[in-house]
Write a protein that holds these residues in place. Structure first.
Motif, PDB file in Angstrom:
ATOM      1  N   LYS A 158       0.832  -1.206   0.000  1.00 52.08           N
ATOM      2  CA  LYS A 158       0.000   0.000   0.000  1.00 52.08           C
ATOM      3  C   LYS A 158       0.876   1.269   0.000  1.00 52.08           C
ATOM      4  CE  LYS A 158      -3.847   2.027   2.642  1.00 52.08           C
ATOM      5  NZ  LYS A 158      -3.129   3.070   3.397  1.00 52.08           N
ATOM      6  N   LEU A 159       1.882   1.272   0.859  1.00 55.97           N
ATOM      7  CA  LEU A 159       2.746   2.449   0.962  1.00 55.97           C
ATOM      8  C   LEU A 159       3.510   2.698  -0.348  1.00 55.97           C
ATOM      9  CD1 LEU A 159       4.159   1.914   4.573  1.00 55.97           C
ATOM     10  CD2 LEU A 159       2.568   3.700   3.824  1.00 55.97           C
ATOM     11  N   LEU A 160       3.957   1.593  -0.967  1.00 54.66           N
ATOM     12  CA  LEU A 160       4.668   1.724  -2.237  1.00 54.66           C
ATOM     13  C   LEU A 160       3.751   2.316  -3.307  1.00 54.66           C
ATOM     14  CD1 LEU A 160       7.016   1.278  -4.193  1.00 54.66           C
ATOM     15  CD2 LEU A 160       6.305  -1.116  -4.424  1.00 54.66           C
ATOM     16  N   ARG A 161       2.581   1.725  -3.417  1.00 56.26           N
ATOM     17  CA  ARG A 161       1.606   2.157  -4.430  1.00 56.26           C
ATOM     18  C   ARG A 161       1.273   3.652  -4.282  1.00 56.26           C
ATOM     19  NH1 ARG A 161      -1.545  -1.451  -7.351  1.00 56.26           N
ATOM     20  NH2 ARG A 161      -1.116  -3.137  -5.885  1.00 56.26           N
ATOM     21  N   GLU A 162       1.099   4.075  -3.043  1.00 49.49           N
ATOM     22  CA  GLU A 162       0.740   5.475  -2.785  1.00 49.49           C
ATOM     23  C   GLU A 162       1.807   6.475  -3.234  1.00 49.49           C
ATOM     24  OE1 GLU A 162      -1.830   4.731   1.317  1.00 49.49           O
ATOM     25  OE2 GLU A 162       0.108   5.764   1.398  1.00 49.49           O
ATOM     26  N   ARG A 163       3.074   6.059  -3.147  1.00 46.39           N
ATOM     27  CA  ARG A 163       4.147   7.024  -3.400  1.00 46.39           C
ATOM     28  C   ARG A 163       4.481   7.196  -4.877  1.00 46.39           C
ATOM     29  NH1 ARG A 163       6.255   9.123   1.694  1.00 46.39           N
ATOM     30  NH2 ARG A 163       4.573   8.384   3.018  1.00 46.39           N
ATOM     31  N   ILE A 164       4.028   6.251  -5.709  1.00 44.49           N
ATOM     32  CA  ILE A 164       4.372   6.327  -7.128  1.00 44.49           C
ATOM     33  C   ILE A 164       3.499   7.366  -7.821  1.00 44.49           C
ATOM     34  CG2 ILE A 164       4.437   5.031  -9.302  1.00 44.49           C
ATOM     35  CD1 ILE A 164       4.965   2.502  -7.633  1.00 44.49           C
ATOM     36  N   THR A 165       4.133   8.243  -8.597  1.00 52.01           N
ATOM     37  CA  THR A 165       3.393   9.234  -9.378  1.00 52.01           C
ATOM     38  C   THR A 165       3.777   9.089 -10.851  1.00 52.01           C
ATOM     39  OG1 THR A 165       5.045  10.997  -9.428  1.00 52.01           O
ATOM     40  CG2 THR A 165       3.699  10.824  -7.425  1.00 52.01           C
ATOM     41  N   LYS A 166       3.208   9.937 -11.675  1.00 51.68           N
ATOM     42  CA  LYS A 166       3.555   9.893 -13.103  1.00 51.68           C
ATOM     43  C   LYS A 166       5.004  10.336 -13.327  1.00 51.68           C
ATOM     44  CE  LYS A 166       1.570  14.439 -14.506  1.00 51.68           C
ATOM     45  NZ  LYS A 166       2.345  15.134 -13.514  1.00 51.68           N
ATOM     46  N   ASN A 167       5.618  10.972 -12.349  1.00 53.60           N
ATOM     47  CA  ASN A 167       7.021  11.398 -12.472  1.00 53.60           C
ATOM     48  C   ASN A 167       8.011  10.371 -11.951  1.00 53.60           C
ATOM     49  OD1 ASN A 167       6.883  13.875 -13.758  1.00 53.60           O
ATOM     50  ND2 ASN A 167       6.273  14.914 -11.858  1.00 53.60           N
ATOM     51  N   THR A 168       7.509   9.266 -11.413  1.00 54.51           N
ATOM     52  CA  THR A 168       8.411   8.262 -10.852  1.00 54.51           C
ATOM     53  C   THR A 168       9.092   7.496 -11.980  1.00 54.51           C
ATOM     54  OG1 THR A 168       6.950   8.014  -8.945  1.00 54.51           O
ATOM     55  CG2 THR A 168       8.580   6.277  -9.317  1.00 54.51           C
ATOM     56  N   ARG A 169      10.411   7.510 -11.965  1.00 52.41           N
ATOM     57  CA  ARG A 169      11.137   6.806 -13.041  1.00 52.41           C
ATOM     58  C   ARG A 169      11.842   5.572 -12.524  1.00 52.41           C
ATOM     59  NH1 ARG A 169       9.012   6.591 -15.748  1.00 52.41           N
ATOM     60  NH2 ARG A 169       8.600   8.763 -16.143  1.00 52.41           N
ATOM     61  N   VAL A 170      12.261   5.602 -11.246  1.00 56.80           N
ATOM     62  CA  VAL A 170      13.089   4.513 -10.708  1.00 56.80           C
ATOM     63  C   VAL A 170      12.675   4.209  -9.268  1.00 56.80           C
ATOM     64  CG1 VAL A 170      15.439   3.877  -9.977  1.00 56.80           C
ATOM     65  CG2 VAL A 170      15.117   5.118 -12.122  1.00 56.80           C
ATOM     66  N   LEU A 171      12.627   2.916  -8.943  1.00 60.39           N
ATOM     67  CA  LEU A 171      12.602   2.478  -7.546  1.00 60.39           C
ATOM     68  C   LEU A 171      13.965   1.849  -7.272  1.00 60.39           C
ATOM     69  CD1 LEU A 171      11.239   1.768  -4.807  1.00 60.39           C
ATOM     70  CD2 LEU A 171      10.456  -0.354  -5.888  1.00 60.39           C
ATOM     71  N   LEU A 172      14.705   2.460  -6.352  1.00 59.84           N
ATOM     72  CA  LEU A 172      16.040   1.964  -5.997  1.00 59.84           C
ATOM     73  C   LEU A 172      15.917   1.123  -4.735  1.00 59.84           C
ATOM     74  CD1 LEU A 172      19.149   1.911  -5.891  1.00 59.84           C
ATOM     75  CD2 LEU A 172      19.117   4.268  -5.067  1.00 59.84           C
ATOM     76  N   MET A 173      16.255  -0.175  -4.830  1.00 57.83           N
ATOM     77  CA  MET A 173      16.136  -1.031  -3.655  1.00 57.83           C
ATOM     78  C   MET A 173      17.459  -1.739  -3.343  1.00 57.83           C
ATOM     79  SD  MET A 173      14.094  -4.469  -4.834  1.00 57.83           S
ATOM     80  CE  MET A 173      15.223  -5.855  -5.031  1.00 57.83           C
ATOM     81  N   ASN A 174      17.550  -2.323  -2.167  1.00 60.04           N
ATOM     82  CA  ASN A 174      18.816  -2.847  -1.666  1.00 60.04           C
ATOM     83  C   ASN A 174      18.513  -3.994  -0.716  1.00 60.04           C
ATOM     84  OD1 ASN A 174      21.056  -1.661   0.884  1.00 60.04           O
ATOM     85  ND2 ASN A 174      21.588  -2.999  -0.779  1.00 60.04           N
ATOM     86  N   SER A 175      18.698  -5.206  -1.214  1.00 58.11           N
ATOM     87  CA  SER A 175      18.420  -6.408  -0.413  1.00 58.11           C
ATOM     88  C   SER A 175      19.483  -7.454  -0.689  1.00 58.11           C
ATOM     89  CB  SER A 175      17.043  -6.966  -0.798  1.00 58.11           C
ATOM     90  OG  SER A 175      16.887  -8.288  -0.324  1.00 58.11           O
ATOM     91  N   PRO A 176      20.098  -8.063   0.357  1.00 54.41           N
ATOM     92  CA  PRO A 176      20.005  -7.714   1.770  1.00 54.41           C
ATOM     93  C   PRO A 176      20.366  -6.254   1.987  1.00 54.41           C
ATOM     94  CG  PRO A 176      21.164  -9.800   1.505  1.00 54.41           C
ATOM     95  CD  PRO A 176      20.965  -9.240   0.146  1.00 54.41           C
ATOM     96  N   ASN A 177      19.697  -5.690   2.975  1.00 52.57           N
ATOM     97  CA  ASN A 177      19.685  -4.242   3.124  1.00 52.57           C
ATOM     98  C   ASN A 177      20.771  -3.694   4.047  1.00 52.57           C
ATOM     99  OD1 ASN A 177      18.311  -1.756   4.847  1.00 52.57           O
ATOM    100  ND2 ASN A 177      17.821  -1.692   2.670  1.00 52.57           N
ATOM    101  N   ASN A 178      21.350  -2.629   3.599  1.00 48.22           N
ATOM    102  CA  ASN A 178      22.167  -1.762   4.431  1.00 48.22           C
ATOM    103  C   ASN A 178      21.288  -0.546   4.705  1.00 48.22           C
ATOM    104  OD1 ASN A 178      23.990   0.025   5.504  1.00 48.22           O
ATOM    105  ND2 ASN A 178      25.291   0.147   3.687  1.00 48.22           N
TER     106      ASN A 178
END
Lengths: 392, 392
Positions: A158-178
């Motif tokens: 839900k939180l991910l979906r809410e934050r995406i807009t038409k200007n979103t180009r990249v989701l940067l993720m890091n797993s295993p996470n630092n």
């Protein structure tokens, strides 16, 4: 002079700043009782095969050839070895034509960001995140946008979906996470892929999943790593051999995109273009030539699991709140007061050097890097005990 | 996706493109009669001391220490060695605190540009210039502005003065020069310094002199190198060991500013900030640790002088027009037709691969890189003869 660059240089990396404070105390004290848990610098040697490969190359290869420029996308044999290894290990579905060798994960990420985004577009990052993402994203001209995670530091649909807009180009993720050690399993990756696909369709252009994976091999409970090209075509994988081969100072890594990426040709041109424009000519030739000889090796990572198990058990016993990390070599510990910087500062009274969480995008935590020898980790517990007691 | 980066990646380096054409013919032919004069890849081995130092480090130093992150401005001993060497050799007046280790000259220049300029400011460059300057300057957000030189490819006071405006922030120069081999002696440097000081005063802020010096040691007629910090306080020196130690693929270089620079503290912060924001973490540790052991060495550069003398004499004998290069390993030859690209293309009929000058900012020339073994250089003359005859 560029004001923003003066600012970025003045603040410095918060991790490096905490580390420098530890070094300063070490220089003053001669007791050896400084617990520097600041830096993600591997505490185990590279595999013996790395040393042997370096010796072999230096002894046997003509120095002109050994030290010459490689192809600007990387030495062909190194790129081939990377693609083959990823296909064999993860069924990644990648080809050497779309492997770009880079001087470590940092360069992989900056090159990918400059390739993917136009001025003013948004890059989404799950909190908490590696602090250096902020200057990297901003330097690429993009807007840095945080996406909160759940109480286990895992992405929330839900939180991910809410934050995406038409200007979103990249989701940067890091797993295993630092800095948390959280691991995104296949279910999480499928959720992320589903959301990104839906939103890409809704806005009529792909949102890229940029995956920062230097800790890919540092998984402690037998989990399988879900290689993202298998789940989402608009993926870019950024890797470094810093942690798996214990070679952080040698700066060897790569960017790879999947064969299933419909834009792969154009994207790879953008990657080579960004690498060129930013001044990355090639990766040090000796270490590129070493790679095919050691690609399937890792350092003996078992000490990290031992340190994790020891710290999780003992820190909890003392009374600290932690979410058990599944990988990498960090523990994200709830600070014993609201202000994490104050808590980290107070820890120094007990010779404990920790990185406060503010620069990781959340308040009230500190990061412990447990890539240290077992003795130091064991000895540090009494300092953690004293620190805890001081708050009672 | 970033359109500009796709473009920069699609065009590729014109030098690399010509080189790739030579490689393609080499693969087809088995005769060995391809004269690839495209690439500035040293043709002589690194000094034996480099190989010995690498062996010693790998054999004797603990691998954790050897391959660990160095300080983000560079290994302290490497920085100390650089400063000491420059002071001993050139009376440079520099301190290790203002030496920033970088992955070669390209990175040194991009980091310096991002540190020095704000969006829309002008960077002046003498023509002809190294083709990669264009994407580097533009990526830093600056306006690339050409300054013509005289018939010997040397800076001209009047032309320089005319091109400087209130928006000029940097003059980027390269001596010995790629692609012409021109050398700027003390008189030229004094003239440049005088003009920049006057103009800095006129516009009320310093114009920086950014000096790209990978060919500093490749001087053939006994000239002394006028180290620019001695002549102009607002100087930034960008260096690479690629040519002097024949280690182009290993990516080791540095940025240094003089102690006489009134803004040195702020500028050094901007440099570290730019390095950080662009994703340059540190320079490969093994090669940094090697530097103090070999800092005063160079490869045996005498072959380049022999090649220069041979080519100048024989190309002139054939009828070609050239200005004798004083340094580096390039000859800038007047094409035998107006369109340099057509001339370079026709040269391929004689298995000669040359880089047309259009991407160096002037028309009607080709660049020859004579960093090849003597036999190849000698044999190439008959091809140059046939090419010349084909125009008569």
């Amino acid at each position: 002079m560029n004001k923003k660059m003066v600012e970025v240089g003045s603040e410095g990396s918060p991790i490096r700043n905490a580390h420098n404070a530890a070094l300063a105390e070490e220089e003053q004290l001669d007791t050896g009782r400084v617990y520097d848990l600041t830096l993600g610098n591997p505490s185990i040697p590279c595999p013996v095969e790395v040393t042997e490969a370096l010796k072999k190359l230096i002894n046997e290869v003509d120095p002109i050839e050994l030290h010459s420029y490689t192809h600007w996308c990387g030495d062909l044999r190194a790129r081939h070895a990377v693609a083959q290894y990823l296909n064999d290990t993860y069924q990644a579905g990648v080809s050497m034509e779309y492997v770009y060798m880079s001087v470590g994960a940092a360069a992989s990420i900056t090159i990918s960001l400059h390739a993917l985004v136009e001025e003013g577009e948004e890059v989404l990052v799950f909190t908490p995140y590696f602090s250096e993402y902020v200057p990297w994203v901003e330097k690429a001209g993009a807007v840095f946008k945080e996406v909160p995670t759940n109480k286990d530091f895992l992405p929330d649909e839900k939180l991910l979906r809410e934050r995406i807009t038409k200007n979103t180009r990249v989701l940067l993720m890091n797993s295993p996470n630092n800095p948390t050690g959280a691991f995104y399993d296949e279910e999480v990756i499928k959720m992320i892929s589903k959301v990104l696909l839906e939103k890409s369709k809704e806005y009529g252009q792909p949102i890229y999943l940029l995956s920062d994976e230097p800790y890919r091999e540092l998984l402690y409970d037998g989990e399988e790593y879900p290689f993202i090209t298998r789940f989402y075509p608009y993926s870019v994988v950024c890797y470094s051999f810093s942690k798996s081969l214990s070679l952080p100072g040698e700066r060897v890594g790569y960017i790879v995109i999947g064969d299933n990426n419909p834009e792969k040709e154009e994207l790879f041109k953008a990657i080579t273009g960004a690498g060129r424009a930013l001044g990355f000519i090639c990766v040090n030739s000796l270490f590129q030539k070493m790679l095919p000889l050691v690609i399937s090796k890792t350092s003996d990572l078992s000490i990290y699991k031992k340190n994790r198990d020891f710290l999780v058990e003992n820190l909890r016993r003392i009374g600290y709140q932690i979410v058990e990390p599944k990988g990498a070599f960090y523990i994200f510990l709830k600070a014993l007061e609201e202000d994490a910087a104050k808590f980290a500062y107070r820890a120094r009274d007990y010779h404990l050097y920790l990185v406060p969480s503010d620069h990781f995008g959340v308040k009230g935590y500190v990061r412990l890097a447990y890539c240290l020898d077992e003795d130091t980790i064991h000895q540090s517990i009494s300092a953690f005990e004293e620190l805890y007691e001081s708050y009672q």
